[in-house]
Design a protein around this motif. Sequence first.
Motif, PDB file in Angstrom:
ATOM      1  N   ALA A   1       0.838  -1.203   0.000  1.00 19.13           N
ATOM      2  CA  ALA A   1       0.000   0.000   0.000  1.00 19.13           C
ATOM      3  C   ALA A   1       0.874   1.255   0.000  1.00 19.13           C
ATOM      4  O   ALA A   1       1.748   1.420   0.855  1.00 19.13           O
ATOM      5  N   GLY A   2       0.645   2.126  -0.961  1.00 13.23           N
ATOM      6  CA  GLY A   2       1.418   3.348  -1.076  1.00 13.23           C
ATOM      7  C   GLY A   2       2.769   3.158  -1.733  1.00 13.23           C
ATOM      8  O   GLY A   2       3.506   4.129  -1.938  1.00 13.23           O
ATOM      9  N   ARG A   3       3.119   1.912  -2.082  1.00 16.94           N
ATOM     10  CA  ARG A   3       4.405   1.629  -2.728  1.00 16.94           C
ATOM     11  C   ARG A   3       4.205   0.935  -4.079  1.00 16.94           C
ATOM     12  O   ARG A   3       5.084   0.263  -4.583  1.00 16.94           O
ATOM     13  N   GLU A   4       3.012   1.123  -4.654  1.00 12.09           N
ATOM     14  CA  GLU A   4       2.712   0.467  -5.933  1.00 12.09           C
ATOM     15  C   GLU A   4       3.640   0.940  -7.055  1.00 12.09           C
ATOM     16  O   GLU A   4       4.043   0.154  -7.912  1.00 12.09           O
TER      17      GLU A   4
END
Length: 248
Positions: free
Chosen positions: A228-231
């Motif tokens: 999450a948030g590091r895609e």
Amino acid sequence: MMLRALLCILLIAQPLAATAQDFEREKRWADEIVPGLVVGDAVWLDGPGARKFLGLYTAVKDAKAALLLVHGVGVHPDHGVMGALRVRLADAGYTTLSIQMPVQKADAGLNDYYPEVFANAVERIGSASRWLRERGEIPIALVSHSMGSWMANVYFEQTPAAPFAAWVCMGLTGGFGAMHNVRVPVLDVYGQNDLPNVVRADWRRRMTLNAIKGSRQVRIAGADHHYAGREKELVSAVDAFFREQVLK
């Protein structure tokens, strides 16, 4: 414990699946997802027992490759990281097919997925890969997450002539199982803040990858099990791996 040994123990301990595979749950998700689909098209693939299963197909003109996406336990093909990847990887030039993996009831435990669900999962991966090849999609690579990575590992174990040009294995808990049929580069991906049993076994997976040409391990800084948030960082790592090992 190696995956083969784990599965054998569970098969002995549970000769019958604890609960029936939940096809109605799959149908409810399809009824929810398909009408609101913005990116890609819903396709119905041939599954075991003449049952169709859902795939979300995003075709890209002059694609670099086609990627078959396999999600984790108890979710659907547009959920979480796989929902993000099927769109972001298409934006990066890859055709994607994210498929519905078999599920159990919402209150089922992880052990309830053996052996019935894993057998069904192996057949679905095979069916989806054939569907892509019939449409002229080559090369094809497999991208799996969490329990989907266990399922992919068993698929390779049971498929000596797997059609994939590479395997991106994300969030695999523990070490790899039998890898004798894996003859393509493997990218083992995990998050810095991943599940403890993913992080603790990173060295075991690295040792296995040392014997498979072109394989490597990548840790995504700041990422949890679902990235999450590091895609963006995840897509960059996957794209770099394919450019180096598949598209060269």
